[in-house]
Design a protein around this motif. Sequence first.
Motif, PDB file in Angstrom:
ATOM      1  N   THR B 292       0.825  -1.217   0.000  1.00  0.00           N
ATOM      2  CA  THR B 292       0.000   0.000   0.000  1.00  0.00           C
ATOM      3  C   THR B 292       0.862   1.271   0.000  1.00  0.00           C
ATOM      4  OG1 THR B 292      -0.048   0.022   2.413  1.00  0.00           O
ATOM      5  CG2 THR B 292      -1.872  -1.125   1.289  1.00  0.00           C
ATOM      6  N   GLY B 293       2.172   1.088  -0.295  1.00  0.00           N
ATOM      7  CA  GLY B 293       3.073   2.252  -0.282  1.00  0.00           C
ATOM      8  C   GLY B 293       3.843   2.323   1.008  1.00  0.00           C
ATOM      9  N   CYS B 294       4.592   1.250   1.280  1.00  0.00           N
ATOM     10  CA  CYS B 294       5.291   1.120   2.558  1.00  0.00           C
ATOM     11  C   CYS B 294       6.805   1.133   2.320  1.00  0.00           C
ATOM     12  CB  CYS B 294       4.811  -0.206   3.148  1.00  0.00           C
ATOM     13  SG  CYS B 294       5.763  -0.889   4.451  1.00  0.00           S
ATOM     14  N   ILE B 295       7.564   1.710   3.269  1.00  0.00           N
ATOM     15  CA  ILE B 295       9.025   1.823   3.108  1.00  0.00           C
ATOM     16  C   ILE B 295       9.665   0.451   2.896  1.00  0.00           C
ATOM     17  CG2 ILE B 295      11.173   2.478   4.294  1.00  0.00           C
ATOM     18  CD1 ILE B 295       9.642   4.642   5.704  1.00  0.00           C
ATOM     19  N   GLU B 296       9.191  -0.536   3.685  1.00  0.00           N
ATOM     20  CA  GLU B 296       9.789  -1.881   3.596  1.00  0.00           C
ATOM     21  C   GLU B 296       9.634  -2.485   2.197  1.00  0.00           C
ATOM     22  OE1 GLU B 296       8.115  -0.752   6.105  1.00  0.00           O
ATOM     23  OE2 GLU B 296       9.358  -1.098   7.860  1.00  0.00           O
ATOM     24  N   GLY B 297       8.534  -2.142   1.547  1.00  0.00           N
ATOM     25  CA  GLY B 297       8.288  -2.663   0.201  1.00  0.00           C
ATOM     26  C   GLY B 297       9.274  -2.132  -0.822  1.00  0.00           C
ATOM     27  N   VAL B 298       9.920  -0.993  -0.489  1.00  0.00           N
ATOM     28  CA  VAL B 298      10.930  -0.429  -1.391  1.00  0.00           C
ATOM     29  C   VAL B 298      12.330  -0.841  -0.943  1.00  0.00           C
ATOM     30  CG1 VAL B 298      11.917   1.722  -2.305  1.00  0.00           C
ATOM     31  CG2 VAL B 298       9.467   1.548  -1.951  1.00  0.00           C
ATOM     32  N   ALA B 299      12.561  -0.780   0.387  1.00  0.00           N
ATOM     33  CA  ALA B 299      13.916  -1.010   0.914  1.00  0.00           C
ATOM     34  C   ALA B 299      14.433  -2.417   0.615  1.00  0.00           C
ATOM     35  CB  ALA B 299      13.937  -0.751   2.410  1.00  0.00           C
ATOM     36  N   GLY B 300      13.622  -3.437   0.952  1.00  0.00           N
ATOM     37  CA  GLY B 300      14.080  -4.825   0.810  1.00  0.00           C
ATOM     38  C   GLY B 300      14.404  -5.165  -0.631  1.00  0.00           C
ATOM     39  N   GLN B 301      13.497  -4.823  -1.531  1.00  0.00           N
ATOM     40  CA  GLN B 301      13.711  -5.195  -2.936  1.00  0.00           C
ATOM     41  C   GLN B 301      14.860  -4.413  -3.571  1.00  0.00           C
ATOM     42  OE1 GLN B 301      12.993  -3.454  -5.919  1.00  0.00           O
ATOM     43  NE2 GLN B 301      12.435  -1.592  -4.801  1.00  0.00           N
ATOM     44  N   ALA B 302      15.014  -3.128  -3.157  1.00  0.00           N
ATOM     45  CA  ALA B 302      16.102  -2.319  -3.742  1.00  0.00           C
ATOM     46  C   ALA B 302      17.468  -2.879  -3.321  1.00  0.00           C
ATOM     47  CB  ALA B 302      15.978  -0.864  -3.313  1.00  0.00           C
ATOM     48  N   ALA B 303      17.559  -3.277  -2.033  1.00  0.00           N
ATOM     49  CA  ALA B 303      18.820  -3.852  -1.535  1.00  0.00           C
ATOM     50  C   ALA B 303      19.112  -5.170  -2.243  1.00  0.00           C
ATOM     51  CB  ALA B 303      18.735  -4.056  -0.024  1.00  0.00           C
ATOM     52  N   ALA B 304      18.064  -6.008  -2.385  1.00  0.00           N
ATOM     53  CA  ALA B 304      18.241  -7.314  -3.028  1.00  0.00           C
ATOM     54  C   ALA B 304      18.656  -7.142  -4.495  1.00  0.00           C
ATOM     55  CB  ALA B 304      16.938  -8.110  -2.944  1.00  0.00           C
ATOM     56  N   ASP B 305      18.050  -6.164  -5.149  1.00  0.00           N
ATOM     57  CA  ASP B 305      18.330  -5.871  -6.549  1.00  0.00           C
ATOM     58  C   ASP B 305      19.820  -5.546  -6.743  1.00  0.00           C
ATOM     59  OD1 ASP B 305      17.513  -5.294  -9.166  1.00  0.00           O
ATOM     60  OD2 ASP B 305      17.341  -3.157  -8.759  1.00  0.00           O
ATOM     61  N   GLU B 306      20.330  -4.621  -5.936  1.00  0.00           N
ATOM     62  CA  GLU B 306      21.733  -4.203  -6.071  1.00  0.00           C
ATOM     63  C   GLU B 306      22.683  -5.324  -5.657  1.00  0.00           C
ATOM     64  OE1 GLU B 306      21.390  -1.128  -7.993  1.00  0.00           O
ATOM     65  OE2 GLU B 306      23.489  -1.319  -7.497  1.00  0.00           O
ATOM     66  N   ALA B 307      22.308  -6.029  -4.564  1.00  0.00           N
ATOM     67  CA  ALA B 307      23.178  -7.108  -4.067  1.00  0.00           C
ATOM     68  C   ALA B 307      23.309  -8.203  -5.125  1.00  0.00           C
ATOM     69  CB  ALA B 307      22.605  -7.682  -2.773  1.00  0.00           C
ATOM     70  N   ALA B 308      22.178  -8.593  -5.703  1.00  0.00           N
ATOM     71  CA  ALA B 308      22.208  -9.660  -6.709  1.00  0.00           C
ATOM     72  C   ALA B 308      22.962  -9.225  -7.958  1.00  0.00           C
ATOM     73  CB  ALA B 308      20.775 -10.070  -7.068  1.00  0.00           C
ATOM     74  N   ALA B 309      22.829  -7.929  -8.306  1.00  0.00           N
ATOM     75  CA  ALA B 309      23.541  -7.430  -9.488  1.00  0.00           C
ATOM     76  C   ALA B 309      25.044  -7.600  -9.313  1.00  0.00           C
ATOM     77  CB  ALA B 309      23.203  -5.961  -9.713  1.00  0.00           C
ATOM     78  N   ARG B 310      25.518  -7.452  -8.083  1.00  0.00           N
ATOM     79  CA  ARG B 310      26.961  -7.575  -7.866  1.00  0.00           C
ATOM     80  C   ARG B 310      27.409  -9.024  -7.676  1.00  0.00           C
ATOM     81  NH1 ARG B 310      25.578  -2.621  -6.795  1.00  0.00           N
ATOM     82  NH2 ARG B 310      27.077  -0.916  -6.838  1.00  0.00           N
ATOM     83  N   THR B 311      26.639  -9.818  -6.898  1.00  0.00           N
ATOM     84  CA  THR B 311      27.085 -11.206  -6.683  1.00  0.00           C
ATOM     85  C   THR B 311      26.924 -12.055  -7.951  1.00  0.00           C
ATOM     86  OG1 THR B 311      24.964 -11.758  -5.694  1.00  0.00           O
ATOM     87  CG2 THR B 311      26.782 -11.327  -4.173  1.00  0.00           C
ATOM     88  N   SER B 312      26.134 -11.564  -8.918  1.00  0.00           N
ATOM     89  CA  SER B 312      26.027 -12.347 -10.162  1.00  0.00           C
ATOM     90  C   SER B 312      27.353 -12.330 -10.935  1.00  0.00           C
ATOM     91  CB  SER B 312      24.863 -11.866 -11.034  1.00  0.00           C
ATOM     92  OG  SER B 312      24.942 -10.499 -11.268  1.00  0.00           O
ATOM     93  N   PHE B 313      28.294 -11.483 -10.498  1.00  0.00           N
ATOM     94  CA  PHE B 313      29.629 -11.496 -11.095  1.00  0.00           C
ATOM     95  C   PHE B 313      30.436 -12.723 -10.615  1.00  0.00           C
ATOM     96  CE2 PHE B 313      28.876  -7.038 -12.051  1.00  0.00           C
ATOM     97  CZ  PHE B 313      29.650  -6.800 -13.177  1.00  0.00           C
ATOM     98  N   ILE B 314      30.007 -13.331  -9.493  1.00  0.00           N
ATOM     99  CA  ILE B 314      30.794 -14.437  -8.909  1.00  0.00           C
ATOM    100  C   ILE B 314      30.921 -15.618  -9.871  1.00  0.00           C
ATOM    101  CG2 ILE B 314      30.931 -16.113  -6.997  1.00  0.00           C
ATOM    102  CD1 ILE B 314      29.852 -13.949  -5.151  1.00  0.00           C
ATOM    103  N   PRO B 315      29.787 -16.192 -10.359  1.00  0.00           N
ATOM    104  CA  PRO B 315      29.956 -17.324 -11.289  1.00  0.00           C
ATOM    105  C   PRO B 315      30.699 -16.943 -12.563  1.00  0.00           C
ATOM    106  CG  PRO B 315      27.624 -16.920 -10.835  1.00  0.00           C
ATOM    107  CD  PRO B 315      28.379 -15.896 -10.090  1.00  0.00           C
ATOM    108  N   LEU B 316      30.507 -15.704 -13.018  1.00  0.00           N
ATOM    109  CA  LEU B 316      31.185 -15.275 -14.245  1.00  0.00           C
ATOM    110  C   LEU B 316      32.697 -15.236 -14.039  1.00  0.00           C
ATOM    111  CD1 LEU B 316      31.171 -14.024 -17.117  1.00  0.00           C
ATOM    112  CD2 LEU B 316      31.019 -11.799 -16.042  1.00  0.00           C
ATOM    113  N   MET B 317      33.125 -14.596 -12.946  1.00  0.00           N
ATOM    114  CA  MET B 317      34.564 -14.397 -12.782  1.00  0.00           C
ATOM    115  C   MET B 317      35.278 -15.613 -12.188  1.00  0.00           C
ATOM    116  SD  MET B 317      35.123 -10.389 -12.089  1.00  0.00           S
ATOM    117  CE  MET B 317      34.415 -10.087 -10.510  1.00  0.00           C
ATOM    118  N   SER B 318      34.544 -16.483 -11.462  1.00  0.00           N
ATOM    119  CA  SER B 318      35.245 -17.610 -10.852  1.00  0.00           C
ATOM    120  C   SER B 318      35.140 -18.895 -11.673  1.00  0.00           C
ATOM    121  CB  SER B 318      34.737 -17.849  -9.424  1.00  0.00           C
ATOM    122  OG  SER B 318      33.347 -17.992  -9.452  1.00  0.00           O
ATOM    123  N   ILE B 319      33.983 -19.116 -12.327  1.00  0.00           N
ATOM    124  CA  ILE B 319      33.834 -20.348 -13.108  1.00  0.00           C
ATOM    125  C   ILE B 319      33.909 -20.047 -14.604  1.00  0.00           C
ATOM    126  CG2 ILE B 319      32.370 -22.390 -13.478  1.00  0.00           C
ATOM    127  CD1 ILE B 319      31.061 -21.900 -10.838  1.00  0.00           C
TER     128      ILE B 319
END
Lengths: 140, 503
Positions: B292-319
């Motif tokens: 309904t327009g809650c801070i948590e609805g933005v905070a959690g997904q935004a953090a997950a979005d950025e975190a996943a964007a960076r850790t997705s480099f792990i399989p690329l650079m290591s394997i």
Amino acid sequence: MINRNLVRGFALMALALGFGLPSMGYSLGSLGRAGPGMFPFIVSCMLFAIGAITVVRARLVAPVPMDFQVRNIAIILGSLCGFAALSHFVNMIAGIVFLVFCSGFAGASYSWKRNLKIAAVLVGIAFAFQKLLGVSLPLY
Amino acid sequence: MEVLNNLAFGFSHALTLQNLMFCALGCTVGTLVGLLPGLGPLATISLLLPLTYSIDTTGALIMLAGIYYGAQYGDSVSAITMKIPHASSIVACIDGYQMTLKGKTGLALFTAGVSSFIGGTVAIVVLAFLAPSLGEVAFLFGPADYCALMLVGFVCVSFVTTGSLLNGLAMCMVGVLLGSIGTDVNSGLARFTWDAPFLADGVGIVSIALGCFGIAEITKNLDAREERSPFNGKIKLIPTWPEFKRIIPSALRGSVVGSILGILPGGGPVIAQFAAYALDKKVSKYRHEIGTGCIEGVAGQAAADEAAARTSFIPLMSIGIPENAVMALMMAAFIIKGIQPGPNMIAGHPELFWGLVASMWIGNCFLLILNVPLVRYWLSVFKIPYNVLFPAILFFCCIGTYSINNNLDDVFITVAFGALGYLFMRLEMDPSPLMLGFILGPMLEENFRRAMLLSRGSFDVFVNRPISGTLISLIAAFILWQTFGFFRQRGKAKELVVAPAAS
């Protein structure tokens, strides 16, 4: 009504045939010593099977109408082809002007003045690419 | 301790004036292009990839990484303010746009910016610790294991991006077939070139990406004939202390979820956002307000979005295996620069690996500075009418394609892929798996042929080895589950039709 699922299946089968038939023209070899045609042939067969399954599946589920508007994609692709042809036979400035004026027909409204301004700015950017970044563009 | 030393080594490379400039430029341009309607990270990277050709390897990759997470953030700004999402910002639309409707745009943007910073920071720590050790595991992989891993990637990406395993797998295969155009490495024979000399080296990834994403996307937007009104809302950025206290736990949860899901094949930002949002809906103190327009609805997904964007480099650079379409493009950038991502990359190019990791955190800081205080200026991009914007994007597509080989034939190839991309779009076939198939195709073929050669033509090699056996069993179980699901759904639909008729 054109059934999207059905067209999808046929499109996949056509793509599979487009690669599968020519791949048989190359040496297939054996699985232990695969020739250049073997891998594309196997993948094409799998793609053809998926296409066939999609066609069968389209008969089992409710049909979905397909929306395809030829006008805009034809204008955009035509303006890009014109850009490449004019850049090759005349120069890239002519290509850019053609691209802007021709692609403008796909927009919600058309304005010669606006297109002229856009074309001038883009030609300026192209010169900046050429002079500042060293990109080799046949501008004149 | 060793990780700290390595990070210090990385910072010594990333903090040079030149690399700092490339990082700032990448973040800025990425954010700016990401803000534009219809242009997500994938289209942004493909548009801007040719810009990096004349830059040195480390600088070019730092800039591309900056473009990637800049576009990721830019995307979420357009989702929050105008409900114009792309794949990487679908979830931001839900609560973010609701907050805009309530007049809390500034708070939503601040939350997204700070949470992205937290998510990115956590992910970089994970990346620094995990990537080198995963690289050692990669040495245990044989050709059959690599094949099985790539197939797992295909299956996961197919399902995540298109929702239908069959459609996604078909697109992967089309990509694999397109990847086989050009000279066969083993025999030197030209395949599928139809005697055209410009096809002897194969089709360029930029032509495919610009055709399937750039041109097709522009035409789709033009077909919709939507007049996008500029955003005129007021912005108040700084939150109150109680509001700030609500952001942190949610952002931390999202960071952990995103970091984990970013590493998995087929994972990455899209699935991470949904998972973080679902988790917040389960465990957050304010879970009843989410949606309904809650801070948590933005905070959690935004953090997950950025975190996943960076850790997705792990399989690329290591394997050396990209796990989504954006990473496939990044891999192309590595290869263009003469670097083969994989287990040997960290040892062979430590300055590149650790420099890139360190630059990600620096990019994180740039994004925070760029996006929190300056966001009101970014929003003026929305004031550019689409009629002005699309000829400019087409021009950049042409210049981008041409500048790779200084060859106008490449523009015609892009046009062909534009037509194909438009057809795919109208047939509801997502081209993202195609990109992954195209990049992994030659690797898959090479490993397949090697595995079959070693096993003297027996397919047993894929099930006898523990790694490939496990991975193939996972694929088989997933396909069975999908098939079972289809028939069960069909059975239910039949029951629903029969039941009213019977009554």
